[in-house]
Design a protein around this motif. Sequence first.
Motif: not given
Length: 381
Positions: A102-107
Amino acid sequence: MRDAVIVDAVRTPIGKRNGTLASVHAADLSAKVLNALVERTGIDPGTVDDVIWGCVTQIGDQSSNVGRSAVLSAGWPEHVPAVTVNRACGSSQQAVDQAAHAVMSGQYDLVVAGGVETMSRVPLGAHRTTGQPYGPGVLARYEGVEFNQGIGAELIAERWKFSRTRLDEFASASHEKAAAAIDAGVFDDHLVPVDADGTKLTTDEGLRRGTSPERLAGLKPSFKEDGVIHAGNSSQISDGAAALLVTTPERARDLGLTPIARYHTGAVSGADPVTMLLGPIPATEKALHRAGLTIDDIGVYEVNEAFAPVPLAWLAETGADPDRLNPYGGAIAVGHPLGGSGAILMTRMLARMRQGGIRYGLQTMCEGGGTANATIVELLP
């Protein structure tokens, strides 16, 4: 794609079955580690985007989204959400994976991941009292076989020709390594003491010092009359919780925090649900391939000790260095609080990486139903 980093990781001591932590509700036990993260990092809990919480037996005390109950028990603002996930024994490792994704995706920008299991209060298999978890289609596909992890462990021992003595030697070594780590204070910097009914638990409770193959030889097999698997070379029924704070390097810097490790690669895999416990082998292969690394690049391996044949078969198939495996012992020595174990193993592995200056660590868990997680993290300066 952004980087995801682990800023802090904490856990409770692991309580033995019907031991010190048995009187503590799963939500309250979870709240202990949630608030420990706040105290250690100074973050405002109201800025947490989500709490992703692992738990396996989600009935009784652990029903109705125990992750959300944990947030409320911790006194965090009501607007902070939470979700409870279940990938069997790998539930809180899956929670860490999902937080990182979730962090890596920017969400998400700031996530707490972890999990809990109070097996003293919600016993393993309690869900079977209210129905059949597999259903007619699954049972027909596998000809009505009983899905039993203990029998799966027996099948693994038979396939790799692990003797009772070999398994008991591995189990005894787990206790020895855990005792040495406790005596050296290895876990002190990430343990959160828990008060329960006037008793403060400050260290893992299940350790049995002086365990030897000779002593274990007297235990009766648990699953087959002529079998090699027994209580002494299997993971202990336990209670415990752990939590990690996951964010971006930039957000960590803004908060004045120094990341411990970068989430490098995660993979999941499935295997035969009858043998059930071999998933870590293909999951490890998948993670290494995705990471562009070899097994020799990894400086420490945490392979959950559900049963002694599991890490031994993993060693045999991967060609990994046995000296890098579970350096502080494992679930045979200190316990396996199902939904909390993935996050607990990650805290232990990070401790070893920091102590030894180890660049890469790999963690993997066998899971009911034949699935497995494998996660690689990279130590940061």
